[in-house]
Motif scaffolding. Structure first.
Motif, short mmCIF file in Angstrom:
data_model
loop_
_atom_site.label_atom_id
_atom_site.label_comp_id
_atom_site.label_asym_id
_atom_site.label_seq_id
_atom_site.Cartn_x
_atom_site.Cartn_y
_atom_site.Cartn_z
N LEU A 1 0.79 -1.23 0.00
CA LEU A 1 0.00 0.00 0.00
C LEU A 1 0.82 1.28 0.00
O LEU A 1 0.28 2.36 0.25
N ASP A 2 2.11 1.21 -0.30
CA ASP A 2 2.96 2.40 -0.25
C ASP A 2 2.42 3.52 -1.15
O ASP A 2 2.31 4.67 -0.73
N GLU A 3 2.09 3.21 -2.41
CA GLU A 3 1.60 4.23 -3.34
C GLU A 3 0.27 4.80 -2.89
O GLU A 3 0.04 6.00 -2.97
N LEU A 4 -0.61 3.93 -2.40
CA LEU A 4 -1.91 4.39 -1.91
C LEU A 4 -1.74 5.33 -0.72
O LEU A 4 -2.39 6.36 -0.63
N GLU A 5 -0.84 4.97 0.19
CA GLU A 5 -0.57 5.83 1.36
C GLU A 5 -0.09 7.20 0.92
O GLU A 5 -0.55 8.21 1.44
N GLU A 6 0.86 7.23 0.00
CA GLU A 6 1.38 8.51 -0.48
C GLU A 6 0.28 9.36 -1.09
O GLU A 6 0.20 10.57 -0.85
N SER A 7 -0.60 8.74 -1.85
CA SER A 7 -1.71 9.44 -2.46
C SER A 7 -2.65 10.02 -1.40
O SER A 7 -3.07 11.18 -1.47
N ILE A 8 -2.99 9.21 -0.40
CA ILE A 8 -3.88 9.65 0.67
C ILE A 8 -3.24 10.78 1.47
O ILE A 8 -3.88 11.79 1.79
#
Length: 151
Positions: free
Chosen positions: A118-125
């Motif tokens: 979920l690294d990319e999702l976290e950065e987006s959020i």
């Protein structure tokens, strides 16, 4: 998952000492059972049953207090699988977040998912909501391969 290294054990001892606690034989017995059963996501009662074999004089209250202390120190973390039980697992220094789990709704097996997906999702959020994420927990519910063969 790797077991606690001698360096991690030494850090744990120092962490306990800094907070005014000792790594007593009972605490060490509980920790050893957790380490030796890594990946099994044991409840306190299951830990007690296993520790009692090695340390017959230990009481259930001691195991509960030890688990609570190890959780507070970040050595283990509580895992809720929505089955009414609290389970525990080791936390490793190199883990930035809790790892993800696959939970079979047929047999109850728990499979750990390696790697943080979920690294990319976290950065987006974080960018969109200006929210600093410290941790996350993801559980996928479904049917494991062994149970699927029985269908």
């Amino acid at each position: 998952m790797a077991k606690l290294s001698p360096l991690e054990i030494e850090k744990l001892k120092n962490n306990l000492k800094d907070k005014g606690y000792k790594l007593t034989p009972q605490r060490r017995a509980v920790l050893d059972i957790i380490i030796n059963n890594e990946g099994k996501h044991l409840t306190v009662e299951e830990l007690y049953d296993l520790v009692k074999v090695e340390c017959p004089e230990i009481g259930l209250a001691t195991v509960y207090r030890t688990v609570q202390l190890l959780d507070e120190l970040g050595v283990i973390s509580k895992l809720d699988l929505n089955d009414g039980l609290s389970r525990y697992e080791l936390v490793h220094e190199n883990e930035h977040h809790q790892h993800h789990h696959l939970i079979c709704t047929s047999c109850g097996k728990v499979i750990e998912v390696e790697g943080d997906l979920l690294d990319e999702l976290e950065e987006s959020i974080e960018g969109k909501y200006h929210f600093l994420i410290k941790n996350h927990s993801v559980k996928f519910y479904g049917i494991c391969s062994e149970c699927r063969k029985k269908l």
